[in-house]
Design a protein around this motif. Structure first.
Motif, PDB file in Angstrom:
ATOM      1  N   ASP A   1      33.425  26.748  40.487  1.00 43.16           N
ATOM      2  CA  ASP A   1      33.534  27.046  41.922  1.00 43.16           C
ATOM      3  C   ASP A   1      34.907  27.541  42.322  1.00 43.16           C
ATOM      4  OD1 ASP A   1      35.049  24.754  41.767  1.00 43.16           O
ATOM      5  OD2 ASP A   1      33.987  23.678  43.350  1.00 43.16           O
ATOM      6  N   LEU A   2      35.776  27.787  41.342  1.00 41.13           N
ATOM      7  CA  LEU A   2      37.154  28.177  41.646  1.00 41.13           C
ATOM      8  C   LEU A   2      37.398  29.671  41.530  1.00 41.13           C
ATOM      9  CD1 LEU A   2      39.750  26.748  42.468  1.00 41.13           C
ATOM     10  CD2 LEU A   2      40.295  26.444  40.042  1.00 41.13           C
ATOM     11  N   TYR A   3      36.770  30.321  40.563  1.00 41.35           N
ATOM     12  CA  TYR A   3      37.042  31.740  40.308  1.00 41.35           C
ATOM     13  C   TYR A   3      35.751  32.528  40.124  1.00 41.35           C
ATOM     14  CZ  TYR A   3      41.689  29.923  39.125  1.00 41.35           C
ATOM     15  OH  TYR A   3      42.902  29.294  39.155  1.00 41.35           O
ATOM     16  N   LEU A   4      35.640  33.651  40.839  1.00 41.15           N
ATOM     17  CA  LEU A   4      34.615  34.628  40.511  1.00 41.15           C
ATOM     18  C   LEU A   4      34.998  35.287  39.189  1.00 41.15           C
ATOM     19  CD1 LEU A   4      34.023  36.383  43.965  1.00 41.15           C
ATOM     20  CD2 LEU A   4      32.721  34.518  42.936  1.00 41.15           C
ATOM     21  N   THR A   5      34.028  35.842  38.487  1.00 43.31           N
ATOM     22  CA  THR A   5      34.346  36.426  37.192  1.00 43.31           C
ATOM     23  C   THR A   5      33.466  37.631  36.876  1.00 43.31           C
ATOM     24  OG1 THR A   5      34.708  35.910  34.853  1.00 43.31           O
ATOM     25  CG2 THR A   5      32.713  34.999  35.849  1.00 43.31           C
TER      26      THR A   5
ATOM     27  N   ILE B   1      33.240  50.941  38.810  1.00 38.82           N
ATOM     28  CA  ILE B   1      33.841  50.908  40.148  1.00 38.82           C
ATOM     29  C   ILE B   1      33.858  49.487  40.705  1.00 38.82           C
ATOM     30  CG2 ILE B   1      33.493  51.620  42.558  1.00 38.82           C
ATOM     31  CD1 ILE B   1      32.565  54.334  41.504  1.00 38.82           C
ATOM     32  N   SER B   2      32.775  48.744  40.500  1.00 33.06           N
ATOM     33  CA  SER B   2      32.740  47.366  41.005  1.00 33.06           C
ATOM     34  C   SER B   2      33.787  46.504  40.300  1.00 33.06           C
ATOM     35  CB  SER B   2      31.341  46.769  40.817  1.00 33.06           C
ATOM     36  OG  SER B   2      31.012  46.634  39.443  1.00 33.06           O
TER      37      SER B   2
ATOM     38  N   PHE C   1      37.839  43.197  40.751  1.00 34.05           N
ATOM     39  CA  PHE C   1      38.649  42.512  39.753  1.00 34.05           C
ATOM     40  C   PHE C   1      39.891  43.279  39.302  1.00 34.05           C
ATOM     41  CE2 PHE C   1      34.260  41.002  39.337  1.00 34.05           C
ATOM     42  CZ  PHE C   1      34.450  39.636  39.498  1.00 34.05           C
ATOM     43  N   GLY C   2      40.100  44.476  39.851  1.00 28.93           N
ATOM     44  CA  GLY C   2      41.348  45.189  39.620  1.00 28.93           C
ATOM     45  C   GLY C   2      41.474  45.920  38.300  1.00 28.93           C
ATOM     46  N   SER C   3      40.385  46.018  37.535  1.00 33.39           N
ATOM     47  CA  SER C   3      40.433  46.729  36.253  1.00 33.39           C
ATOM     48  C   SER C   3      39.029  47.140  35.860  1.00 33.39           C
ATOM     49  CB  SER C   3      41.038  45.825  35.172  1.00 33.39           C
ATOM     50  OG  SER C   3      40.966  46.455  33.909  1.00 33.39           O
TER      51      SER C   3
ATOM     52  N   ARG D   1      40.004  42.262  28.439  1.00 34.53           N
ATOM     53  CA  ARG D   1      41.461  42.410  28.593  1.00 34.53           C
ATOM     54  C   ARG D   1      42.203  41.331  27.809  1.00 34.53           C
ATOM     55  NH1 ARG D   1      42.995  42.463  34.686  1.00 34.53           N
ATOM     56  NH2 ARG D   1      45.031  42.996  33.809  1.00 34.53           N
ATOM     57  N   ILE D   2      41.636  40.138  27.762  1.00 36.25           N
ATOM     58  CA  ILE D   2      42.292  39.037  27.053  1.00 36.25           C
ATOM     59  C   ILE D   2      42.240  39.260  25.544  1.00 36.25           C
ATOM     60  CG2 ILE D   2      42.086  36.577  26.487  1.00 36.25           C
ATOM     61  CD1 ILE D   2      41.089  36.186  29.399  1.00 36.25           C
ATOM     62  N   LYS D   3      41.076  39.650  25.046  1.00 39.55           N
ATOM     63  CA  LYS D   3      40.889  39.733  23.596  1.00 39.55           C
ATOM     64  C   LYS D   3      41.395  41.026  22.977  1.00 39.55           C
ATOM     65  CE  LYS D   3      36.984  36.569  23.070  1.00 39.55           C
ATOM     66  NZ  LYS D   3      35.662  36.378  22.454  1.00 39.55           N
ATOM     67  N   SER D   4      41.492  42.091  23.761  1.00 44.51           N
ATOM     68  CA  SER D   4      41.859  43.387  23.207  1.00 44.51           C
ATOM     69  C   SER D   4      43.360  43.633  23.312  1.00 44.51           C
ATOM     70  CB  SER D   4      41.105  44.500  23.930  1.00 44.51           C
ATOM     71  OG  SER D   4      41.527  45.766  23.465  1.00 44.51           O
TER      72      SER D   4
END
Length: 509
Positions: free
Chosen positions: A51-55, A209-210, A215-217, A224-227
């Motif tokens: 309930d803290l972060y959309l993903t 686009i969404s 989410f800015g990327s 983004r974390i794994k690559s």
């Protein structure tokens, strides 16, 4: 009766039924991200793991299937796994039927061997359950069916390519060679290429686009974390699966180049080239790779198995009666492996190809049991920071689990995880509890996890917390700064044998 005689090899799908005996025991923890997020979408109205972060840390097309499964789920939360299982079985079934209509249409014995291989990979071993792998298998089969039949609807071809892409984003490498092959069929017509791109962009553009808007990327947070792209990883993990699939890919490439009578040779070569491109991209630029990264390689291995048997059929496999004997052996084998998965700690990566863990009888899933045991000591709906395997903890409990790695978080999570700010991060977001690894077997320095490093050289452990997006240590806590609630036996010792327990802590005031 005639249908049964022609299609008895479909009985190999019985190997999937073992999943229903204990749905929590088969899949990798990452598989539980999908039903947990789908549950929140349907019942709580937000696209988040907690309930803290959309993903957006998931592959979008498979999330659609999981959300539909939750929407039609008539029973409790856990029952959705049975619906998802049914979707996955049907996706492999329909994908294999598409292969039978083209690439697998000549040789019954080859079909048996090919399907047995796919059932072993996608059902018996169990790791790929709840992951996008089965959907990816279907989209590959659909794409190869389209090209093998030499259909010439450019818009539909582009749309099918977008399904492959949205099923798993790094399969763009598989799409490119097949796209060039299709364009070659279309005699390099520029108009045809334009229509193909329009078909591809119908779904791909709204998704990209969404991602930018919310989410800015363009790339989901997990990617983004794994690559490390465009920078090659400092430490390249050329593990057992990478070695096996690279070797088989090269051997299959040579095989296809010598097997010039195969009418689908160009299609198979194009797919193989794309699969090897994806394999080496992940080898050079991706960290924390799981077995679900190798679906395209599993797919071409199934093609290779069929081709080998098809080439041997006139020499060694002349008798029709052999088909039934081979089928019986294959059925016993794939069901036997599934039975081992159901009743033991069987792990192909940890106690078959390596000796990291013991092979022992183990019929229950310890992560699920531990998650439910937490509820005796931790209030319902509490926010809990978890160093690893958060999927089952979240799905099988009423807690709001905050995965330390951030794979199902968003930019806000990493903004909160600023240098020297970990205590403030916990207090600001009302995260009262932490689950951390303890009782390490050796005291030789730092034990490393994706989002946590533990210095265990002294009795007072130092937990160093890592921002996985920029790959830096941002803060640390000594064990003495935490109140110990309770320790539990390490529920994932099969996969992480270097420590004996996990401990629930609460930050001291």
């Amino acid at each position: 009766m005639e249908f049964i005689k022609k299609n008895y090899h479909y009985l190999l799908f019985i190997s999937s039924v073992f999943f229903l005996g204990n749905p929590s025991k088969f899949p990798a923890d990452d598989g539980f991200f999908y039903p947990q997020i789908a549950y929140n979408v349907v019942h709580n109205g937000f696209m988040g793991f907690n309930d803290l972060y959309l993903t957006n840390g998931f592959h979008p097309l498979w999330m659609v299937f999981c959300t539909v499964a939750e929407f039609i789920n008539p029973f409790d939360k856990a029952f959705v796994l049975n619906i998802i299982w049914l979707f996955q079985v049907l996706l492999v079934l329909f994908g294999f039927i598409l292969l039978e209509k083209t690439i697998f249409k000549e040789c019954r014995t080859g079909k048996i061997f090919g399907l047995a291989f796919y059932c072993l990979m996608f059902f018996s071993l169990g790791t790929l359950y709840l992951i996008e792998a089965h959907l990816t298998f279907f989209t590959f089969a659909l794409l190869l069916f389209f090209i093998s039949r030499k259909f010439t609807n450019d818009l539909v071809f582009g749309f099918v390519c977008s399904l492959v892409f949205l099923a798993r984003l790094d399969h763009i490498f598989v799409i490119l060679p097949l796209g060039f092959l299709y364009w070659h069929f279309r005699k390099w017509n520029i108009k045809s290429l334009g229509i193909m791109l329009i078909g591809f962009l119908i779904l791909a553009v709204p998704y990209i686009i969404s991602n930018y808007y919310y989410f800015g990327s363009a790339v989901p947070i997990s990617g983004r974390i794994k690559s490390s792209f465009p920078h090659i990883q400092e430490y390249i993990n050329f593990g057992i699966f990478q070695k096996i699939f690279a070797l088989l890919g090269i051997v299959y490439f040579l095989f296809l180049n010598f097997n010039k009578k195969d009418q689908y040779r160009s299609v198979k070569l194009s797919f193989l080239i794309g699969s090897l491109l994806q394999l080496f991209y992940n080898l050079l630029f991706q960290s924390e790779i799981g077995q679900w990264y190798f679906v395209s390689q599993m797919f071409f291995c199934g093609l290779f198995v069929y081709d080998i048997v098809n080439n041997l059929k006139g020499k060694l496999l002349k008798k029709v009666a052999l088909d039934k004997i081979i089928f019986a052996g294959a059925l016993i084998f794939v069901c036997g492996i599934a039975w081992l998965k159901l009743t033991t700690s069987f792990s192909i990566q940890n106690n078959v190809f390596a000796s990291h863990s013991k092979f022992e009888k183990k019929s229950n899933d310890l992560v699920r049991q531990t998650a439910q045991a937490f509820e005796k000591n931790i209030p319902k709906d509490s926010r809990i920071y978890v160093y690893d395997f958060p999927g089952k903890f979240a799905f099988y409990s009423n807690f709001n689990v905050i995965p330390a790695d951030g794979l199902v978080a968003n930019k806000n999570y990493f903004d909160d995880m600023r240098s020297g700010n970990f205590k403030n991060f916990l207090n600001k977001n009302k995260i009262e509890y932490l689950i951390l690894p303890t009782h390490f077997l050796t005291k030789d320095g730092t034990q490393a996890f994706l989002a946590l490093h533990v210095d265990n050289r002294n009795e007072d452990y130092i937990f160093k917390f890592r921002n996985t997006l920029d790959r830096t240590i941002i803060d640390s806590l000594k064990e003495s700064e935490l109140n110990k609630i309770k320790s539990y036996p390490n529920p994932i010792k099969t996969w992480q044998p270097q420590y004996d327990s996990i401990t629930v802590y609460k930050l001291k005031p």
